[in-house]
Design an enzyme around this catalytic site. Structure first.
Site, PDB file in Angstrom:
ATOM      1  N   HIS A 107       0.863  -1.180   0.000  1.00  0.00           N
ATOM      2  CA  HIS A 107       0.000   0.000   0.000  1.00  0.00           C
ATOM      3  C   HIS A 107       0.900   1.231   0.000  1.00  0.00           C
ATOM      4  O   HIS A 107       1.737   1.405   0.887  1.00  0.00           O
ATOM      5  CB  HIS A 107      -0.920   0.028   1.219  1.00  0.00           C
ATOM      6  CG  HIS A 107      -1.808   1.232   1.249  1.00  0.00           C
ATOM      7  ND1 HIS A 107      -3.031   1.275   0.606  1.00  0.00           N
ATOM      8  CD2 HIS A 107      -1.642   2.457   1.826  1.00  0.00           C
ATOM      9  CE1 HIS A 107      -3.590   2.458   0.797  1.00  0.00           C
ATOM     10  NE2 HIS A 107      -2.764   3.198   1.529  1.00  0.00           N
ATOM     11  N   CYS A 108       0.717   2.087  -1.001  1.00  0.00           N
ATOM     12  CA  CYS A 108       1.561   3.269  -1.151  1.00  0.00           C
ATOM     13  C   CYS A 108       0.742   4.519  -0.820  1.00  0.00           C
ATOM     14  O   CYS A 108      -0.143   4.908  -1.595  1.00  0.00           O
ATOM     15  CB  CYS A 108       2.107   3.366  -2.573  1.00  0.00           C
ATOM     16  SG  CYS A 108       3.203   4.779  -2.834  1.00  0.00           S
TER      17      CYS A 108
END
Length: 371
Positions: free
Chosen positions: A235-236
């Protein structure tokens, strides 16, 4: 007595007192009046008092032009519905009435920082360095930087607003009536009705206790978004989305675009600095920055963040190229929950970058009766 032109059957005791001429003059295609003394109603509408003597429906199935049913008869109310995005249970932010979906609200600051740095540094390049490079170096250089700037924003938008490969939760799959094979229907005692996430449904498949679905191989649950994502990489928060099966190629495109953009703008600032160190930055109408001290300060303010960000993006791009070559995800590389080697070897290293079909449509209409 049966009148075939309209399909109504009138009992003989009603018309027994009519003479043959009156019988012949009956026309049921209009609203007639009868002249007999109270033995029959004055019109066909009055025959409602003799309803038991009329045999509905119109037995010869002849279309009755102008016939309108009574209010409420044969009326079927239009079923109300809700859009799927109104029922979406995760932490995602949904925009434009279900047309765009991005990550949770906690990513807003990181995502704003990404957009701000790209746009602000590029704007300074176009205002300060681009005019000089266009006239003194070559105009193609500026066009290349413009192309990289547009490409970076495009890939960033695609990465942020595309579906990373989300597998909807059980209640969403049931509402859609699609992909029901992913639903785990087993209810275990002592788990509050939720399956035990440690129990394997079949080899190399696990159960997600939050989404209540069967997780395919290489699928993981993202705690930030609250979704299970196929071939979950990470998850960025800087792009405000998960990186998975359906948007990993966009993420790679964004990394290399912003890397080349940073190198191009950094080189432009250096050209501007060494070419005008003793003269200042001159524009068409005069000198924009004549003082050398101010010139150095401006270029350092712009150059240092550009250098730092470019180096970080370069390292990240190299890391992901190694992952692509090895056929692994970031989660598999950094954690001990690595997939068995037989699964990785049997699939090409780039197969999890394929563009697959999304498993949901946020604009789908769900009848309220199903909710």
């Amino acid at each position: 007595m049966l009148y075939n032109n309209v399909g109504c059957k009138l009992s003989d005791d009603i018309i027994i007192d009519l003479d043959p001429q009156q019988k012949h003059s009956l026309d049921f295609r209009s609203n007639l009046e009868f002249s007999n003394k109270g033995q029959v109603p004055s019109s066909l509408i009055g025959l409602s008092n003799q309803a038991m003597n009329v045999t509905p429906p119109f037995q010869n199935n002849i279309a009755m032009q102008g016939y309108e049913p009574a209010e409420g008869a044969n009326y079927q109310a239009q079923e109300k519905y809700k859009f799927l995005y109104e029922l979406w249970p995760s932490n995602n932010q949904i925009c434009l009435w279900g047309r765009l979906m991005t990550g949770p609200k906690s990513d807003r600051f990181h995502n704003f920082f990404t957009w701000f740095m790209i746009i602000s540094i590029s704007t300074c390049f176009f205002v300060l360095a681009a005019p000089y490079i266009w006239s003194e170096v070559h105009w193609i250089y500026v066009l290349i930087v413009i192309y990289l700037f547009i490409s970076t924003l495009s890939f960033l938008s695609l990465t942020q607003f595309s579906d990373p490969g989300i597998i909807p939760r059980r209640q969403i799959l049931e509402l859609q009536d699609k992909n029901l094979h992913l639903i785990h229907r087993e209810r275990l005692e002592g788990t509050g009705g939720c399956p035990d996430k440690r129990k394997r449904f079949q080899p190399q498949q696990k159960i997600c206790s939050t989404c209540q679905i069967i997780r395919p191989p290489r699928c993981s649950h993202c705690k930030d978004c609250g979704n299970c994502v196929e071939v979950f990489d990470h998850h960025c928060p800087f792009v405000s989305n998960c990186i998975g099966k359906r948007n990993y190629r966009y993420f790679l495109g964004f990394l290399f675009s912003v890397l080349l953009l940073g190198l191009g703008e950094l080189a432009g600032f250096l050209i501007l600095f060494f070419s005008n160190f003793g003269e200042g930055i001159q524009g068409k109408d005069g000198i924009l920055i004549q003082n050398q001290t101010i010139l150095v300060i401006v270029l350092f303010i712009l150059g240092i963040p550009t250098v730092i960000l470019t180096i970080c993006v370069l390292l990240l791009a190299c890391f992901h190229m190694c992952l692509v070559y090895a056929g692994k995800t970031t989660k598999e590389k950094l954690t001990s929950n690595e997939q068995p080697k037989d699964i990785i070897k049997t699939a090409p290293s780039i197969i999890w970058c394929d563009k697959s079909t999304s498993l949901f449509d946020l604009r789908q209409k769900i009848p309220i009766s199903k909710i």
